[in-house]
Design an enzyme around this catalytic site. Structure first.
Site, mmCIF file in Angstrom:
data_model
loop_
_atom_site.group_PDB
_atom_site.id
_atom_site.type_symbol
_atom_site.label_atom_id
_atom_site.label_comp_id
_atom_site.label_asym_id
_atom_site.label_seq_id
_atom_site.Cartn_x
_atom_site.Cartn_y
_atom_site.Cartn_z
ATOM 1 N N ARG A 75 2.832 4.312 0.272
ATOM 2 C CA ARG A 75 2.439 3.000 1.072
ATOM 3 C C ARG A 75 1.097 2.562 0.944
ATOM 4 N NH1 ARG A 75 -0.958 1.332 4.825
ATOM 5 N NH2 ARG A 75 -0.186 -0.388 6.083
ATOM 6 N N HIS A 80 -3.296 -0.854 -0.824
ATOM 7 C CA HIS A 80 -4.784 -0.943 -1.063
ATOM 8 C C HIS A 80 -5.037 -0.826 -2.346
ATOM 9 C CE1 HIS A 80 -5.541 -0.630 3.184
ATOM 10 N NE2 HIS A 80 -4.514 0.677 3.327
#
Length: 112
Positions: A75, A80
């Site tokens: 995730r 990111h």
């Protein structure tokens, strides 16, 4: 608003269902449809990771066969390091790792 464990498990199961349905579109000849499917799958994988991050330890401890840290970590990569996400890795996650996760959580939901 805070979500309880059953709601988070439901969130994960719904997101897995969506990923499973959308993965077939990755083979479509329509580039726009493929791009939308990639976006939708990545979004649902983010939901899975976020919900898994908030599951209590007693829930995750019941399923040591599930790679919980990797789910949470993936995730983070999607959010990111989105520029480095490989669609083949995403497909592999959906086809290989989500079915056992769904099975474990469905069993958990039934026994609660």
């Amino acid at each position: 608003m805070s979500r309880d464990t059953d709601q988070r498990i439901s969130d994960v199961l719904h997101a897995i269902d969506r990923c499973t349905r959308y993965v077939g579109a990755l083979d479509d000849g329509d580039a726009d449809l493929v791009e939308m499917a990639e976006d939708a799958i990545e979004r649902n994988l983010q939901i899975i990771g976020e919900a898994a991050n908030h599951l209590p330890a007693d829930t995750t401890d019941e399923h040591p066969e599930i790679a919980w840290p990797q789910i949470r970590g993936f995730r983070n990569i999607l959010v990111h390091q989105y520029f480095g996400v490989d669609v083949d890795v995403v497909r592999d996650v959906v086809e290989t790792y989500l079915p056992p996760l769904a099975g474990a959580l469905r069993i958990h939901a039934v026994t609660e």
